[in-house]
Motif scaffolding. Structure first.
Motif, mmCIF file in Angstrom:
data_model
loop_
_atom_site.group_PDB
_atom_site.id
_atom_site.type_symbol
_atom_site.label_atom_id
_atom_site.label_comp_id
_atom_site.label_asym_id
_atom_site.label_seq_id
_atom_site.Cartn_x
_atom_site.Cartn_y
_atom_site.Cartn_z
ATOM 1 N N GLU A 146 30.800 12.548 35.057
ATOM 2 C CA GLU A 146 30.539 11.586 34.030
ATOM 3 C C GLU A 146 31.141 11.741 32.625
ATOM 4 O OE1 GLU A 146 29.432 8.788 33.860
ATOM 5 O OE2 GLU A 146 28.641 8.568 31.610
ATOM 6 N N LEU A 147 31.250 13.198 32.347
ATOM 7 C CA LEU A 147 32.142 13.435 31.048
ATOM 8 C C LEU A 147 33.568 12.997 31.150
ATOM 9 C CD1 LEU A 147 32.070 14.904 28.090
ATOM 10 C CD2 LEU A 147 32.180 16.992 29.309
ATOM 11 N N ALA A 148 34.141 13.571 32.077
ATOM 12 C CA ALA A 148 35.417 13.171 32.487
ATOM 13 C C ALA A 148 35.904 11.888 32.275
ATOM 14 C CB ALA A 148 35.933 13.883 33.800
ATOM 15 N N ALA A 162 38.441 7.616 29.013
ATOM 16 C CA ALA A 162 38.439 6.389 28.269
ATOM 17 C C ALA A 162 38.220 6.333 26.903
ATOM 18 C CB ALA A 162 37.181 5.743 29.183
ATOM 19 N N ASP A 163 37.835 7.159 26.331
ATOM 20 C CA ASP A 163 37.478 7.207 24.755
ATOM 21 C C ASP A 163 37.935 8.291 23.913
ATOM 22 O OD1 ASP A 163 36.474 6.896 22.494
ATOM 23 O OD2 ASP A 163 34.232 6.842 23.032
ATOM 24 N N PRO A 164 39.217 8.132 23.208
ATOM 25 C CA PRO A 164 39.540 8.776 22.414
ATOM 26 C C PRO A 164 38.529 9.654 21.119
ATOM 27 C CG PRO A 164 40.750 6.851 21.795
ATOM 28 C CD PRO A 164 39.869 6.660 23.007
ATOM 29 N N ARG A 199 36.876 12.372 23.116
ATOM 30 C CA ARG A 199 37.799 13.636 23.010
ATOM 31 C C ARG A 199 37.833 14.481 21.701
ATOM 32 N NH1 ARG A 199 41.244 10.040 26.057
ATOM 33 N NH2 ARG A 199 42.645 9.608 24.462
ATOM 34 N N ALA A 200 37.678 13.628 20.636
ATOM 35 C CA ALA A 200 37.806 14.085 19.343
ATOM 36 C C ALA A 200 36.465 14.861 19.060
ATOM 37 C CB ALA A 200 38.056 13.027 18.117
ATOM 38 N N GLU A 201 35.467 14.265 19.652
ATOM 39 C CA GLU A 201 34.014 14.825 19.364
ATOM 40 C C GLU A 201 33.945 16.078 20.153
ATOM 41 O OE1 GLU A 201 30.916 11.917 19.956
ATOM 42 O OE2 GLU A 201 29.463 13.768 19.961
ATOM 43 N N ARG A 202 34.663 16.021 21.275
ATOM 44 C CA ARG A 202 34.453 17.318 22.219
ATOM 45 C C ARG A 202 35.066 18.429 21.630
ATOM 46 N NH1 ARG A 202 36.285 18.916 28.030
ATOM 47 N NH2 ARG A 202 38.560 17.983 27.386
#
Lengths: 180, 222
Positions: free
Chosen positions: B25-27, B32-34, B37-40
């Motif tokens: 789910e995370l992948a 789908a959402d930049p 990715r920034a939050e990660r």
């Protein structure tokens, strides 16, 4: 840390073996002291908390249930002691998400402070129960399960508390310009 | 606005507590959402900053203070008399063993070697011993066994800058010269047998942080 060794040492300490008690102190004095230090940010208070923690632990070894990990038990005593000390201090104000009036702006803060110091300040600015989960996870490297055992909280509560704590810390450090 | 479900997935991943379904789910969300990715990246950075906070050594007075504050009635005392009885018994076993050895085998190895050839004592038996260093910086380290329990006796010279480092398998323990009175002087140090698990015990004498002598103690009798 080997749990079997702990069980042997605790059993011997219970039987009055001073050497075994000494080994337990030497094994756990550093994590206990550091947990208290992170929670209190005051070395003398952390020293007192660590000392009280061991004295309480050894005074109540008869109550220790060997089905549980010894370190969970002693960390629980340490966290409770540190939270008691915090509770007796004057409240320092809860996090609002805003910089206090008159505080230097983000750029100046980043220049003036070491990153580590800023992290510690941010840590001290969050609620003690949130700080406790950060300390257990990042200073003592405990798993969710161990944290749940230490705090006597359900696993899901531990997780949501940890996630909340990190979110608050992240927001605060972003606001201060420590993180981008 | 942070999505709590995404935040939970990211944080569980950082803590290595994410299951297979969560990872998938995370992948999907990251792909789908930049912003995800920034939050990660932010949470990873935060976790590394928190992990990097250095652990502070507790004050040297902490452990002795705790032990001194414990009620002495809590401990069963190995009195001087008992220590002498133990030493006398050990000496008796050594002498008896040496005599038997001399009788059966004739003149042979030195007493240190003999101690390892003597049969198991009913109580505590010295398995091996070694002396490291000379002058004021020296250490005499002896390994004892009582059934499955291993213990070390460490005697050190007056040089406070000398440390004895004990390593075996994944066990690592340092006896600091300055703290020897509280930690090791004339006392037996219990060793965690499960960690040592038949491995030899390496003993290093350090002076001023530099290794000056090394020896290996065996943990079982030959």
């Amino acid at each position: 840390v080997n749990e079997d060794d702990d069980r042997i040492l605790v059993s011997r300490c219970r039987e009055g073996d001073r050497g075994a008690c000494e080994q337990l102190v030497l094994r756990y004095q550093k994590p206990v002291f550091n947990a208290a230090l992170r929670l209190l940010r005051h070395p003398e208070d952390a020293h007192d908390v660590a000392q009280t923690t061991f004295l309480k632990a050894f005074g109540h070894l008869g109550d220790y249930d060997p089905r549980f990990k010894f370190y969970s038990w002693i960390y629980r005593i340490a966290v409770n002691e540190a939270l008691n000390v915090l509770g007796s201090r004057k409240p320092i104000g809860e996090i609002t998400g805003d910089e206090p009036d008159g505080a230097p702006g983000p750029e100046r803060r980043v220049e003036a402070e070491q990153v580590g110091e800023a992290i510690e300040e941010a840590l001290m600015s969050i609620k003690p129960d949130l700080r406790a989960v950060i300390v257990l996870r990042h200073s003592l490297q405990l798993s969710y399960e161990d944290m749940s055992e230490v705090l006597k909280l359900p696993l899901n509560t531990v997780k949501s508390r940890l996630y909340d704590a990190r979110q608050v810390l992240r927001d605060r450090l972003l606001q201060r310009g420590i993180m981008t | 606005m942070t999505d709590p479900a995404l935040s939970a997935l990211i944080q569980a991943e950082i803590d290595a507590e994410l299951d297979g379904a969560g990872r998938a789910e995370l992948a999907r969300r990251l792909l789908a959402d930049p912003e995800a990715r920034a939050e990660r990246d932010q949470y990873r950075r935060l976790a590394s900053l928190l992990d990097a906070m250095p652990a502070i050594d507790p004050p040297e007075s902490l452990a002795p203070g705790i032990l001194a504050a414990l009620p002495q009635s809590q401990f069963r005392h190995r009195s001087r008399g008992q220590e002498w009885r133990l030493a006398a018994m050990l000496a008796g076993v050594l002498i008896a063993g040496a005599l038997v050895f001399e009788t059966v085998k004739g003149p042979g190895p030195a007493s240190v070697q003999l101690s390892g050839t003597i049969g198991a004592s009913p109580n505590m038996t010295m398995v091996d011993t070694v002396r490291l260093g000379d002058g004021p910086a020296w250490a005499q380290v002896s390994l004892y066994r009582e059934h499955a329990q291993l213990a070390l006796k460490v005697e050190m010279g007056p040089d406070d800058s000398a440390n004895v480092v004990i390593k075996s398998n994944d066990y690592d323990y340092t006896i600091r010269g300055a703290g020897r009175a509280s930690q090791a002087d004339n006392k037996l140090i219990l060793l965690p047998n499960t960690q040592i698990d038949g491995h030899p015990v390496d003993v290093t004498l350090e002076v001023g942080g530099r290794a000056v002598a090394h020896a290996r103690l065996r943990t079982s009798e030959r």
